[in-house]
Enzyme design. Structure first.
Site, PDB file in Angstrom:
ATOM      1  N   ASN A 196       0.803  -1.218   0.000  1.00  0.00           N
ATOM      2  CA  ASN A 196       0.000   0.000   0.000  1.00  0.00           C
ATOM      3  C   ASN A 196       0.836   1.269   0.000  1.00  0.00           C
ATOM      4  OD1 ASN A 196      -2.516  -1.621   0.506  1.00  0.00           O
ATOM      5  ND2 ASN A 196      -1.339  -2.126   2.332  1.00  0.00           N
ATOM      6  N   ARG A 256       0.088  -5.998   8.926  1.00  0.00           N
ATOM      7  CA  ARG A 256      -1.277  -5.679   8.528  1.00  0.00           C
ATOM      8  C   ARG A 256      -1.324  -5.604   7.004  1.00  0.00           C
ATOM      9  NH1 ARG A 256      -2.337  -0.547  12.536  1.00  0.00           N
ATOM     10  NH2 ARG A 256      -0.404   0.164  11.564  1.00  0.00           N
ATOM     11  N   CYS A 257      -2.339  -6.190   6.415  1.00  0.00           N
ATOM     12  CA  CYS A 257      -2.434  -6.159   4.949  1.00  0.00           C
ATOM     13  C   CYS A 257      -2.660  -4.743   4.442  1.00  0.00           C
ATOM     14  CB  CYS A 257      -3.544  -7.091   4.461  1.00  0.00           C
ATOM     15  SG  CYS A 257      -5.168  -6.751   5.149  1.00  0.00           S
ATOM     16  N   THR A 258      -3.067  -3.833   5.317  1.00  0.00           N
ATOM     17  CA  THR A 258      -3.281  -2.434   4.945  1.00  0.00           C
ATOM     18  C   THR A 258      -2.086  -1.541   5.277  1.00  0.00           C
ATOM     19  OG1 THR A 258      -4.414  -2.133   7.063  1.00  0.00           O
ATOM     20  CG2 THR A 258      -5.798  -2.541   5.128  1.00  0.00           C
TER      21      THR A 258
END
Length: 478
Positions: A252, A280-282
């Site tokens: 991201n 965290r994938c974000t």
């Protein structure tokens, strides 16, 4: 040590093998021993869910709402206890762990309300004397596969939604962090659900996971995890015509423009890239900074990192906890070496740390003078490692932000209303943040990304019904 058992068909069931849950802040601390189920355990759970599905489908919406609200109330009442448990098994600091538990309780209460709000449509036909109704019905038996980085929140938003819309559930949590998943399952076992409506099978994905994916009695699978495993989940389910929803990786971008408030930008980058140990994938692992503020931003973020304490998750002065496991720690360190070999400049950190207790501690790593084509800017690292990429202007920054195979979350720091508004539309991501960290979401609105980040319907909020229900169109001649 007592074995925490699987829950199948309304009964707690022992397994022939167990798994030790180790505290990454102190590897001498065993959180507990948890059942390692086998293929037969999974098959039994699927059978139980299949038998129970019609009874639950035709249950009153009030009974669904009451059960979910009961679980949500208990989670919130036990937030400190469950937050400590989560911090011990996963390694995120206590404040973040407790916040995740609170989010799980809020999710259950939200979907308790959604159980009462599900509606179809009744519209006029183009033909005379014909009535048309669009009905929503449960998907059926839903397999829930969750990751280790949010061991109670992600299970909550999948399980609560599935149950609210009348589905039965077979839950396979991450093998690495079973404690929070088991605690949630124990609460569900006392929520008044009919036997078989909710089932828990802990175990290796290669053993119990494939049984779940290949069963003709599982009508849908919702998955969060890695891209490689997600691709396997998607192809397996698609090959037999089952519904599938997959949330996978992210790389991201956080764009910082020359006109940004520097304190806001540094705070957003520090939180988004490094809190939660970057797991965290974000997480904003690519910091795209225009040339006028670049040097000042790097200096300010480096100073903030130097002042950020990495330590035991239950030490309330810690801001960043340990990495979740030895293998994940090694992967992070390998990527630091990859970045160096690619010619990136390591501005800060990237070293192993030693604390009073043995654990998987790592100093956050910040690279600068990087190119977007580097592996460290194209591959998800899933640790406290971030790169700064220099951009000439806003247009180049947006082009760099979108030049990656993922598309989950993105952010921009700017005081320009024009750029903020334009970025919301031009960003090729499912989530867009303005003057905020790329990580951090609300539970009542849709969550999901684009490109390699997501597949299928969105999660969370009322949009969850698109996966957990199927529509039927009914015509009546009066």
């Amino acid at each position: 040590m007592t074995q925490n058992m699987n829950y199948i068909g309304g009964q707690w069931v022992e397994a022939s093998e167990t798994n030790s849950n180790i505290n990454p802040s102190d590897t001498s601390d065993c959180v507990g021993r948890y059942a390692h189920g086998d293929a037969q355990n999974m098959a039994d759970a699927i059978d139980a869910a299949f038998v129970a599905k019609d009874k639950w489908r035709w249950s009153s919406i009030q009974s669904r709402a009451d059960a979910l609200d009961k679980v949500g109330t208990e989670i919130l009442a036990r937030k400190d206890e469950l937050g400590e448990l989560l911090a011990r098994e996963e390694g995120k600091v206590r404040s973040e762990a407790t916040g995740e538990v609170v989010r799980a309780g809020q999710v259950f209460k939200f979907f308790a309300g959604e159980a009462l709000r599900l509606a179809g449509e009744r519209i006029a036909s183009v033909r005379e004397n014909i009535d048309v109704e669009i009905l929503r019905e449960p998907t059926g038996v839903v397999g829930v596969i969750t990751p280790w980085n949010f061991p109670i929140a992600i299970p909550a938003w999948k399980i609560a939604a599935a149950l609210a819309y009348g589905n039965t559930v077979v839950f396979k949590p991450a093998d690495l962090v079973p404690a929070s998943a088991w605690a949630l399952s124990e609460m569900l076992s006392r929520a008044g659900l009919p036997d078989g409506v909710f089932n828990l099978v802990m175990g290796r994905g290669s053993v119990v996971g494939d049984t779940l994916l290949n069963s003709p009695f599982v009508h849908g699978v919702t998955f969060t995890g890695s891209v490689s495993t997600g691709s396997h989940v998607i192809s397996t389910c698609a090959s037999r015509g089952a519904k599938v929803q997959a949330e996978m990786g992210g790389k991201n971008p956080l764009v910082v423009l020359d006109d940004a408030d520097l304190d806001v930008a540094v705070s957003a980058a520090l939180n988004g890239a490094f809190y939660g140990t970057g797991q965290r994938c974000t997480a904003s692992s690519r910091l795209i900074v225009t040339k006028g503020i670049h040097d000042e931003f790097v200096a300010a973020l480096t100073k903030a990192l130097k002042e950020t304490k990495v330590g035991h998750a239950l030490d309330d002065t810690s801001k960043i906890g340990p990495v979740v496991s030895k293998s994940q720690l090694q992967q992070n360190l390998d990527y630091v070496e990859i970045g160096k070999s690619e010619g990136a400049e390591l501005a800060f950190g990237g070293d192993l740390l030693h604390r009073e207790t043995p654990g998987f501690y790592m100093q956050p790593a910040l690279f600068c003078e990087t190119e977007n084509t580097m592996r460290i800017n194209q591959e998800e690292i899933f640790g406290p490692v971030a790169s700064v990429i220099r951009a000439d202007d806003y247009d180049e920054a947006v082009a760099i932000a979108n030049d990656v195979s993922f598309g989950l979350s993105s952010g921009i720091c700017t005081t320009s209303l024009r750029c903020a508004s334009d970025f919301k539309h031009r960003s090729a991501a499912g989530l867009v943040m303005v003057n905020l960290p790329t990580a951090g979401i609300d539970y009542h609105v849709p969550f999901g990304g684009r490109k390699a980040s997501s597949y299928g319907a969105r999660e969370q909020g009322s949009y969850a019904r698109e996966f957990y229900t199927t529509v039927k169109t009914a015509y009546v001649n009066y």
